[in-house]
Enzyme design. Structure first.
Site, PDB file in Angstrom:
ATOM      1  N   SER A  21      38.599  36.941  39.761  1.00  0.00           N
ATOM      2  CA  SER A  21      37.971  37.725  40.826  1.00  0.00           C
ATOM      3  C   SER A  21      38.949  38.782  41.324  1.00  0.00           C
ATOM      4  CB  SER A  21      37.517  36.803  41.964  1.00  0.00           C
ATOM      5  OG  SER A  21      36.660  37.482  42.847  1.00  0.00           O
ATOM      6  N   ASN A  22      38.703  39.342  42.502  1.00  0.00           N
ATOM      7  CA  ASN A  22      39.592  40.375  43.053  1.00  0.00           C
ATOM      8  C   ASN A  22      39.657  40.237  44.567  1.00  0.00           C
ATOM      9  OD1 ASN A  22      37.450  42.139  44.286  1.00  0.00           O
ATOM     10  ND2 ASN A  22      36.762  42.116  42.157  1.00  0.00           N
ATOM     11  N   ARG A  23      40.438  41.097  45.210  1.00  0.00           N
ATOM     12  CA  ARG A  23      40.736  40.930  46.636  1.00  0.00           C
ATOM     13  C   ARG A  23      39.681  41.515  47.571  1.00  0.00           C
ATOM     14  NH1 ARG A  23      46.157  43.723  47.304  1.00  0.00           N
ATOM     15  NH2 ARG A  23      45.420  43.680  49.450  1.00  0.00           N
ATOM     16  N   ALA A  88      33.071  45.380  44.517  1.00  0.00           N
ATOM     17  CA  ALA A  88      34.141  45.437  43.513  1.00  0.00           C
ATOM     18  C   ALA A  88      33.731  44.515  42.370  1.00  0.00           C
ATOM     19  CB  ALA A  88      35.462  44.986  44.138  1.00  0.00           C
TER      20      ALA A  88
END
Ligand code: CTP
Length: 216
Positions: A21-23, A88
């Protein structure tokens, strides 16, 4: 107007307990959804996993993976006026999802990744809604944002400069530059995501009305 707003990250499963995943916190997308409701627009909020309360009045669609977000966006855009792709979305996903937890071994481990579908690129080029993308950049912001505006077939690209760790992802503040098809650009200097969202909703809806002349 009816806006479809995507927000937050997506998660791509690796095995039953792990994911890529991402922030992204979802704060910018949720602030846009709130600002649009405040301005009396109808909002469908397609959200990846985030720790935020959905704005009252939005129709919330929860998704986890890029494929789920792809399906939800395609369904929601049928009767919308504006799509704001603030999420995102993962660019890659594991080629195989292990059915059982991958066990630790005392050796190198590599994960094979394949491209996830690009949701913006998958939208029909001739359409009845205005499409806004968000470009997350750490360098050469204008060049990359303009390239994405063209290749992703968007009507507008909102660029986030991620080189300053104090603003943007996870923060309550942001600073953005908006690039339009005609070559114009407009900057909103550093301020709260709430204020940026209100400005963005105004700018997006004003420009959408110009393009969707048959509807409004
Ligand atoms: N996006 C999308 N589908 C994906 C990845 C991104 O629709 N699989 C959308 C995002 O929601 C955003 C825009 O494309 O509106 C730009 O996303 P960004 O992460 O900045 O760009 P990428 O296309 O992922 O390119 P790169 O990571 O190389 O900068």
């Amino acid at each position: 107007m009816k806006l479809v707003v995507t927000a937050g990250p997506t998660r791509e499963p690796i095995d039953p307990v792990r994911f890529l995943s991402n922030r992204s916190s979802g704060k910018m997308g949720y602030a846009i959804a709130s600002a649009a409701i405040e301005a009396n627009h109808e909002v469908v909020l397609i959200s990846g996993p985030v720790n935020l309360a959905p704005p009252a009045g939005a129709k919330l669609v929860n998704v986890i993976t890029a494929d789920e977000m792809h399906a939800a966006v395609h369904e929601a855009v049928h009767d919308c006026d504006v799509l704001v792709m603030c999420a995102a979305v993962s660019d890659y996903k594991p080629a195989h999802v292990a059915e059982q937890k991958i066990k630790k071994r005392d050796e190198k481990f590599s994960l094979e990744l394949i491209p996830a579908r690009d949701i913006l690129k998958s939208l029909p080029p001739s359409r009845n809604f205005f499409a806004v993308g968000f470009a997350a950049e750490t360098n050469d912001v204008e060049e990359h944002a303009r390239a994405k505006l063209a290749t992703k077939n968007c009507d507008m690209m909102v660029a986030n400069d991620l080189s300053d760790p104090d603003i943007g992802m996870e923060s309550d503040e942001n600073a953005v530059t908006i690039f339009s098809r005609g070559g114009e650009s407009e900057t909103i200097s550093r301020t709260s995501k709430k204020i940026i969202a209100r400005e963005l909703v105004k700018i997006i809806c004003r420009n959408a009305k110009k393009v969707l002349t048959k509807k409004f």
